[in-house]
Design an enzyme around this catalytic site. Structure first.
Site, PDB file in Angstrom:
ATOM      1  N   HIS A 117      21.093  26.747  33.440  1.00  0.00           N
ATOM      2  CA  HIS A 117      20.730  26.163  32.149  1.00  0.00           C
ATOM      3  C   HIS A 117      20.349  24.691  32.310  1.00  0.00           C
ATOM      4  O   HIS A 117      19.741  24.095  31.413  1.00  0.00           O
ATOM      5  CB  HIS A 117      21.919  26.285  31.186  1.00  0.00           C
ATOM      6  CG  HIS A 117      21.527  26.566  29.766  1.00  0.00           C
ATOM      7  ND1 HIS A 117      20.398  26.041  29.183  1.00  0.00           N
ATOM      8  CD2 HIS A 117      22.127  27.319  28.803  1.00  0.00           C
ATOM      9  CE1 HIS A 117      20.318  26.447  27.924  1.00  0.00           C
ATOM     10  NE2 HIS A 117      21.348  27.230  27.677  1.00  0.00           N
ATOM     11  N   ASP A 148       7.885  44.148  32.981  1.00  0.00           N
ATOM     12  CA  ASP A 148       7.433  45.393  33.611  1.00  0.00           C
ATOM     13  C   ASP A 148       7.139  45.132  35.089  1.00  0.00           C
ATOM     14  O   ASP A 148       6.151  44.499  35.435  1.00  0.00           O
ATOM     15  CB  ASP A 148       6.187  45.907  32.885  1.00  0.00           C
ATOM     16  CG  ASP A 148       5.617  47.177  33.497  1.00  0.00           C
ATOM     17  OD1 ASP A 148       6.199  47.690  34.470  1.00  0.00           O
ATOM     18  OD2 ASP A 148       4.579  47.643  33.001  1.00  0.00           O
TER      19      ASP A 148
END
Length: 436
Positions: A162, A375
């Site tokens: 982060h 994908d």
């Protein structure tokens, strides 16, 4: 803890995947923004599941799947080089191409058993153990885990620091990695690193250490699914009972969660406490000039909805106040008047913390982000998820495949035991829904 019936059978020694080509000298230092300097080195954990049917012949070739992902990850790190670096101090990353940890794990269970288990901690087996949401720089700035299930399906998870970027950054990393796996010759638009260009260090210099503590409460998480029809029903109900035109799914669901969780807290404590709902917002499309979607950094701020009296803790009132606060938020300069940055600057003064006037609840919605577009060449994931955590009174909202929204609710066990029986909430939410 994950179910005792599900065990990790084997974990290969961690590999380090380095960028395919060396990072140029001109890009060897990555500077942290004020917001990144202020927060600890926690990881943003995202996970994606793919069935054996999607993998086809590859489902029985775990070594080949791993090699395919390792090669494309190496290519992706050429563009995402800060994640392969070393945190020099609280102000900079040395982009030295140290590499990214890559784990192979096998779970002695079919994917459906992990995905559909009512215990949210079971799905956390797909994340590197002890990494998700944790504050530990020993793991480096990114850790990847490829999980193989007995049925031939797999899960791919990323735990990205982060300190470098938010959830939007993590998703863009995954989308580009998937694209390079699907087509090794694909041309990826290089990400734009925001670094310290928007939120620079204070005039006195970079913060020597984080000022925002890492909070990992001993809470429990429950997952709920709101079907599209139930979301529409709730939106219509709020619109008819308030002055809010076209309330959004996030508005009505965050309001419902806020109301029902606060009701559970009140039931256990015996009295209502003034409460506020904090909602984080991505600024990429709101600031001028707008930032591209592949901007990497922590480009966030937040606004709050305050409820001072228990009589006002009802959906029409909450959504009305929320809409007002959101409109004010959108009209202000969220760079110069960034609520998060201003809070950080106050913390740097080292003054004793003031007593909070409101009990705080937090909602983070990533519903607009295309998690189901990751994908790798096997089609859309059958499920996308985030790891359990990281703190109490937190609601995470994300799309549930193509039919609705799911909510991950973090509460302490006492409040959860009341909340999970709330009839008003369960009128719209299903406490259990199979992914596959």
């Amino acid at each position: 803890m994950a179910s005792a019936a599900l065990k990790v059978l084997s974990r290969a020694s961690k590999k380090l995947i380095k960028p395919l080509s060396a990072t140029p000298l001109t890009q060897k230092l990555h500077k942290f923004s004020l917001i990144e300097q202020a927060q600890t080195h926690t990881y943003v954990p995202l996970g994606f599941f793919y069935s054996n049917n999607q993998l086809g012949a590859l489902c029985n070739q775990p070594a080949q799947i791993s090699k395919l992902l390792e090669n494309s990850l190496s290519k992706n790190l050429v563009s995402y080089y800060p994640y392969a670096g070393h945190m020099k101090d609280n102000a900079e990353i040395d982009c030295n191409d140290k590499g990214v940890g890559f784990l192979n794990v096998h779970i002695d269970a079919p994917m459906s058993q992990v995905l559909n288990d009512q215990d949210c901690y079971v799905k956390d087996l797909i994340f590197p153990h002890g990494v998700a949401w944790e504050n530990d720089s020993d793991y480096g700035l990114a850790v990847i885990q490829l999980t193989h299930f007995d049925c031939g399906g797999i899960a791919v998870s990323t735990c990205l620091s982060h300190k470098i970027g938010d959830a939007c950054s993590g998703l863009q990393f995954s989308i580009d990695w998937a694209t390079l796996t699907r087509d090794p010759n694909a041309k990826i638009i290089p990400p734009y690193y925001i670094s310290d260009t928007i939120f620079p260090s204070p005039p006195s210099g970079p913060l020597e250490s984080p000022v925002v503590p890492s909070i990992l409460d001993g809470c429990t998480q429950k997952r709920y699914v709101f079907s599209s029809s139930k979301v529409s029903e709730l939106m219509s109900s709020v619109a008819s009972e308030s002055q809010v035109r076209n309330p959004t799914p996030t508005e009505v669901l965050s309001a419902l969660l806020f109301k029902c969780v606060a009701k559970a807290v009140t039931a256990n404590s015996g009295s209502f406490v003034p409460s506020k709902l904090i909602q984080y917002a991505d600024l990429r499309g709101m600031i001028s000039p707008k930032l591209p979607p592949n901007s990497i950094g922590n480009v966030l701020s937040h606004f709050s909805t305050h409820i001072s009296n228990e009589v006002d803790m009802n959906l029409p009132q909450i959504v009305s106040l929320m809409r007002e606060e959101k409109q004010l938020f959108r009209t202000r300069d969220n760079i110069k008047e960034n609520a998060w940055a201003l809070e950080i600057l106050e913390l740097t003064k080292g003054l004793p913390p003031q007593k909070k006037e409101f009990d705080e609840y937090t909602c983070s919605s990533v519903c607009k982000f295309p998690f189901y577009d990751v994908d790798f060449g096997w089609g859309k994931p059958v499920a996308a998820t985030i790891a359990t955590g990281p703190y109490n009174k937190l609601f995470n909202l994300m799309n549930y495949k193509d039919d609705g929204i799911e909510a991950f609710v973090m509460l302490d066990e006492q409040d959860m035991s009341v909340f999970e029986r709330d009839e008003e909430f369960l009128e719209f939410a299903s406490p259990y829904a199979n992914y596959i």
